[in-house]
Design an enzyme around this catalytic site. Structure first.
Site, short mmCIF file in Angstrom:
data_model
loop_
_atom_site.label_atom_id
_atom_site.label_comp_id
_atom_site.label_asym_id
_atom_site.label_seq_id
_atom_site.Cartn_x
_atom_site.Cartn_y
_atom_site.Cartn_z
CE LYS A 78 -3.77 2.16 2.68
NZ LYS A 78 -4.63 2.04 3.88
CB SER A 162 -7.93 4.05 2.99
OG SER A 162 -7.10 3.37 3.91
CB SER A 186 -8.29 1.30 5.92
OG SER A 186 -8.94 2.53 5.80
N1 GLN Z 1 -12.82 4.77 6.64
C1 GLN Z 1 -12.13 5.24 7.80
C2 GLN Z 1 -11.69 6.64 7.60
O1 GLN Z 1 -12.00 7.19 6.60
C3 GLN Z 1 -10.99 4.33 8.11
C4 GLN Z 1 -9.76 4.66 7.38
C5 GLN Z 1 -8.62 3.78 7.75
O2 GLN Z 1 -8.79 2.79 8.45
N2 GLN Z 1 -7.45 4.18 7.31
O3 GLN Z 1 -11.04 7.22 8.42
#
Ligand code: GLN
Length: 495
Positions: A78, A162, A186
């Protein structure tokens, strides 16, 4: 010979050990798949010469008599992990083309184990989002729902976020494993949306050194794989104490495969009523309930439990995460690295313009919210209050784990949604994290395993949550399900 693209990490390790295939051959085949599936937009930076050099090095180590389950197995990272050999952008214009002088610890650990990196993966900007629609470099497609034109047109679904690039490449079997990060969901949400196994270890187990910071008290590196067994194999090399990370847990190295044969007889599975409330779509609930029934068939016992304040997870998370992000992202000021505006009047103007141009709308929104909740007069009302509720939620998990060995729930309220469906409404998007943020706030290990299909033939995930440092046990519980079912072996058409 086994179809290499569909082989697991475990199988690839055996083929490499038996000299049935070389690391260079595997890397070439994987790079060809990267090119063949460019339409997914999963990769941000691919440098075949670097990948092939790593593969040759792995083959040379084997030729010298070295063995190792991961030596020569391909993976992708990632783009939240910094890498010396590929650009590190966090999918932001702010870091376009940025070359790090060092590798993140997670990257270095896996490189030392001989894994061969295919490149860097698209994600939401600075890991903020649930659909990968916040990337400065475009949407990633979900291999299960590419749309009527096969290119993201009508009917296409998001891959989750994400870690959308990580989920897409593993679902499409371009790489058998990809690193990912989970701050509020995410890893688990995109894994659920793409029918793969996504695992977040205990906070503090993986090093945060070289992971571009979003919310430091929550940021946790983990993996996308096709099975719990593969995750255990790669965790063995990836996790461990790192003195360069101040919140790294000083735990001895352990073998995360050790509970894979443990089975689930007599296991107490806690089922929290609050995770099956209004908003949960019937197709997701049906698949999750069927998975729970399967566990019962395997000898486990279901116990009703309660996590009464878990529903406060969203408001708490969306105070704490922006607060920490506003502080972490202050380093991007156009001075030492990152985007700098071309024209400016003075230093303040340079910083203002650089940040205005470099950050996309979601990081800007969070910097504003975070600065607000930390400001004089609001700090006690919002930030401190959120921290108190965070502790209550964490304590409720401890009470629950006195009644059960593992907690199971849906990962998301629905299957993967369509592009644009939630993008205009940040609150609707934030609600995608309803079932994942409580575990993040508590810092416990949790994972998503595929457990069926819902509307439109889109995958459904089952969430497993265990207590701190119990990832080996959790992977064993997931493995028992994957031995008895084949949801994790389903591959989207065309892949
Ligand atoms: N969807 C969550 C956010 O937007 C989690 C993001 C993540 O875990 N990096 O913060």
């Amino acid at each position: 010979m086994t179809d290499l693209a569909h082989a697991s990490v475990a199988e690839l390790g055996r083929l490499l050990d038996a000299r049935k295939v070389s690391a260079v051959e595997l890397a070439q085949a994987a790079l060809a798949r990267v090119e063949a599936h460019r339409v997914l937009n999963a990769f941000l930076d691919v440098r075949p010469e670097v990948t092939l050099a790593q593969a040759r090095a792995a083959d040379a180590r084997r030729a010298r008599g070295e063995t190792g389950a991961l030596l020569g197995v391909p993976l992708a990272h990632k783009d939240i992990f910094v890498t010396r050999d590929w650009a590190s952008t966090a999918s932001s214009k702010m870091l376009a083309g940025y070359m790090s002088p060092f590798d993140a610890t997670v990257v270095a650990n896996l490189k030392d184990a001989g894994m061969v990196c295919l490149g860097k993966l698209n994600c939401d900007e600075f890991a903020m989002g649930s659909s990968n629609e916040n990337s400065a470099y475009g949407n990633v497609l979900n291999p299960w729902a590419m749309g009527s034109d096969g290119r993201g047109g009508p009917g296409a679904a998001v891959p989750g976020g994400s870690s959308g690039g990580s989920s897409a490449v593993v679902a499409a079997r371009i790489a058998p494993v990809a690193t990912a990060t989970d701050t509020g969901g995410s890893i688990r949400e995109p894994a659920a949306f793409t029918g793969i196994t996504g695992t977040k270890p205990t906070y503090g187990r993986p090093s945060r050194w070289g992971m571009i910071a979003f919310a430091s008290s929550l940021d946790t590196a983990g993996l996308m794989t096709t099975s719990a067994e593969d995750c255990a194999l790669v965790f063995n090399a990836m996790l461990g104490f790192d003195p360069r990370d101040s919140t790294s847990l000083d735990q001895p190295r352990e073998d995360f495969t050790r509970a894979l044969g443990a089975g689930v007889k007599g296991l107490k599975i806690g089922v929290p009523g609050e995770f099956f409330g209004p908003g949960l779509q019937p197709d997701v609930e049906a698949a999750v309930r069927a998975a729970l029934a399967q566990y019962r068939k395997l000898g486990a016992q279901l116990v009703d439990i309660s996590l009464p304040n878990a529903e406060l997870g969203i408001p708490v998370y969306y105070v704490i995460a922006p607060a920490e992000c506003s502080s972490n992202l202050s380093r991007f000021d156009g001075v030492r690295y990152g985007h700098r505006a071309a024209r400016y009047a003075d230093l303040a103007d340079m910083i203002e313009k650089s940040r205005a141009e470099g950050f996309g709308p979601e990081p800007k929104r969070r910097i504003l919210v975070g600065t607000y909740v930390l400001s004089h007069g609001y700090y006690d009302a919002y930030f401190i209050q959120a921290m108190k509720v965070r502790r209550i939620i964490a304590d409720e998990f401890q009470a629950a784990f006195r009644q059960c060995d593992v907690i199971m729930s849906p990962v998301t309220t629905s299957v993967a949604f369509g592009f644009g469906e939630k993008a205009a409404d940040p609150v609707a998007m934030y609600l995608a994290d309803l079932y994942t943020v409580p575990g993040s706030l508590a810092g416990i290990p949790s994972m998503s395993i595929p457990c069926g299909f819902g509307a439109g033939g889109r995958p459904v995930g089952l969430q497993l949550m265990c207590n701190h440092l119990e990832e080996a046990k959790m992977l064993g519980i997931a493995h028992a399900f994957q031995q008895a079912t084949d949801w994790h072996q389903r591959v989207p058409a065309g892949y």
